[in-house]
Design a protein around this motif. Structure first.
Motif, mmCIF file in Angstrom:
data_model
loop_
_atom_site.group_PDB
_atom_site.id
_atom_site.type_symbol
_atom_site.label_atom_id
_atom_site.label_comp_id
_atom_site.label_asym_id
_atom_site.label_seq_id
_atom_site.Cartn_x
_atom_site.Cartn_y
_atom_site.Cartn_z
ATOM 1 N N LYS A 36 1.110 -1.012 0.007
ATOM 2 C CA LYS A 36 -0.341 -0.014 -0.181
ATOM 3 C C LYS A 36 1.047 1.651 0.091
ATOM 4 O O LYS A 36 -0.021 2.521 -0.915
ATOM 5 N N ASP B 253 -2.994 8.485 -7.077
ATOM 6 C CA ASP B 253 -4.677 9.121 -6.752
ATOM 7 C C ASP B 253 -5.400 7.873 -7.044
ATOM 8 O O ASP B 253 -6.393 7.222 -6.944
ATOM 9 N N ASN C 52 -6.265 4.130 -5.811
ATOM 10 C CA ASN C 52 -7.210 3.827 -4.805
ATOM 11 C C ASN C 52 -7.058 1.998 -4.178
ATOM 12 O O ASN C 52 -6.939 1.127 -4.670
ATOM 13 N N ILE D 165 -7.834 -0.926 -1.617
ATOM 14 C CA ILE D 165 -9.094 -1.689 -0.971
ATOM 15 C C ILE D 165 -8.301 -2.883 -0.417
ATOM 16 O O ILE D 165 -7.759 -3.516 -1.480
#
Length: 79
Positions: free
Chosen positions: A54, A63, A65, A67
């Motif tokens: 991450k 930018d 995302n 998850i």
């Protein structure tokens, strides 16, 4: 409610083993395939590896995302 383990993983801000090669391999795969599934026995470093991945994703693709999904119904994820 299932147990929650807030102390899993590592503290990114403290010294840690970076595992740069494996992080890069997983990052490259995720870029190509759009997702990665990590599966391993308990206490083998999956959570800390995910934290490192991450960190890399956010450094390289600010930018993006990210998850994280825990497929084990016994535990919750606290990020």
């Amino acid at each position: 409610m299932p147990p929650s383990f807030k102390n899993d993983g590592i503290s990114i801000s403290k010294p840690h083993l970076p595992r740069s090669d494996v992080v890069q391999q997983i990052y490259d795969t995720a870029k190509k395939k759009q997702y990665v599934v990590l599966d391993s026995s308990a206490a083998t470093g999956k959570t800390s590896l995910i934290q490192l991945i991450k960190k890399k994703v956010l450094q390289e693709d600010g930018d993006a995302n990210v998850i994280r999904i825990n497929l084990n119904p016994m535990f919750t994820v606290n990020d």
